[in-house]
Design a protein around this motif. Sequence first.
Motif, PDB file in Angstrom:
ATOM      1  N   UNK A   1      66.425 132.762  89.882  1.00  0.00           N
ATOM      2  CA  UNK A   1      67.140 133.828  90.589  1.00  0.00           C
ATOM      3  C   UNK A   1      68.530 133.364  91.007  1.00  0.00           C
ATOM      4  N   UNK A   2      68.656 132.091  91.401  1.00  0.00           N
ATOM      5  CA  UNK A   2      69.961 131.519  91.716  1.00  0.00           C
ATOM      6  C   UNK A   2      69.902 130.016  91.497  1.00  0.00           C
ATOM      7  N   UNK A   3      71.059 129.449  91.155  1.00  0.00           N
ATOM      8  CA  UNK A   3      71.148 128.009  90.941  1.00  0.00           C
ATOM      9  C   UNK A   3      72.564 127.596  91.324  1.00  0.00           C
TER      10      UNK A   3
ATOM     11  N   UNK B   1      74.295 121.079  80.307  1.00  0.00           N
ATOM     12  CA  UNK B   1      74.312 120.041  81.343  1.00  0.00           C
ATOM     13  C   UNK B   1      74.642 120.630  82.711  1.00  0.00           C
ATOM     14  N   UNK B   2      75.338 121.774  82.739  1.00  0.00           N
ATOM     15  CA  UNK B   2      75.621 122.456  84.011  1.00  0.00           C
ATOM     16  C   UNK B   2      74.435 123.352  84.326  1.00  0.00           C
ATOM     17  N   UNK B   3      73.531 122.857  85.160  1.00  0.00           N
ATOM     18  CA  UNK B   3      72.285 123.578  85.432  1.00  0.00           C
ATOM     19  C   UNK B   3      72.522 124.905  86.156  1.00  0.00           C
ATOM     20  N   UNK B   4      73.722 125.096  86.695  1.00  0.00           N
ATOM     21  CA  UNK B   4      74.061 126.397  87.270  1.00  0.00           C
ATOM     22  C   UNK B   4      73.963 127.511  86.238  1.00  0.00           C
ATOM     23  N   UNK B   5      74.122 127.160  84.960  1.00  0.00           N
ATOM     24  CA  UNK B   5      74.000 128.147  83.882  1.00  0.00           C
ATOM     25  C   UNK B   5      72.558 128.615  83.676  1.00  0.00           C
TER      26      UNK B   5
ATOM     27  N   UNK C   1      70.774 123.516  93.866  1.00  0.00           N
ATOM     28  CA  UNK C   1      69.690 124.173  94.604  1.00  0.00           C
ATOM     29  C   UNK C   1      69.256 125.356  93.751  1.00  0.00           C
ATOM     30  N   UNK C   2      68.010 125.323  93.288  1.00  0.00           N
ATOM     31  CA  UNK C   2      67.483 126.353  92.401  1.00  0.00           C
ATOM     32  C   UNK C   2      66.425 127.171  93.126  1.00  0.00           C
TER      33      UNK C   2
ATOM     34  N   UNK D   1      63.719 124.436  94.541  1.00  0.00           N
ATOM     35  CA  UNK D   1      63.726 123.032  94.192  1.00  0.00           C
ATOM     36  C   UNK D   1      65.163 122.528  94.200  1.00  0.00           C
ATOM     37  N   UNK D   2      65.321 121.253  94.505  1.00  0.00           N
ATOM     38  CA  UNK D   2      66.621 120.617  94.352  1.00  0.00           C
ATOM     39  C   UNK D   2      66.575 119.813  93.057  1.00  0.00           C
TER      40      UNK D   2
END
Length: 147
Positions: free
Chosen positions: A35-37, A22-26, A52-53, A64-65
């Motif tokens: 490359x980054x999230x 659920x933590x899309x930063x992962x 922000x991905x 993309x957001x």
Amino acid sequence: MTTVSRTFDVRPAPDLVIAYLKDFGNAEDWDPGTESCTRLDSGPVQVGSRWHNTSKIAGVSTELEYTLEQLTDDTIVLVGRNDTATSTDTITVVPSPDGPGSRITYEAVIELSGAAKVADPIMKIVFEKIGSDTEDDMTTVLNRLQG
């Protein structure tokens, strides 16, 4: 519109898998294109949380957001948007029917808009490859989780 779907099993229980995914930063750990999230808000991850991905797909960087649109005990829906695409990622996690662990179904629906629509047939091939790589990476990362 391009749809890519994969179903696979991992060792951790569904609640642990949902808590992680659920933590899309992962996504930096399990999505080969990311490359980054970076989280855009704070507090607990919940419906409405945003990231922000930045991804590189077929050598092209895109941003993309993403917003967490749905979160239940067995389903995560993340929707990413920019001027040329909307990506809806639905992740369903249920107990594995083959024993302990989880069965994950990951479906990505990518809708290109405007001039980008002409790339749809090519993108289907590209995203099928990414889907296989994502399944491999996600399986490896999730199987490292400890309950």
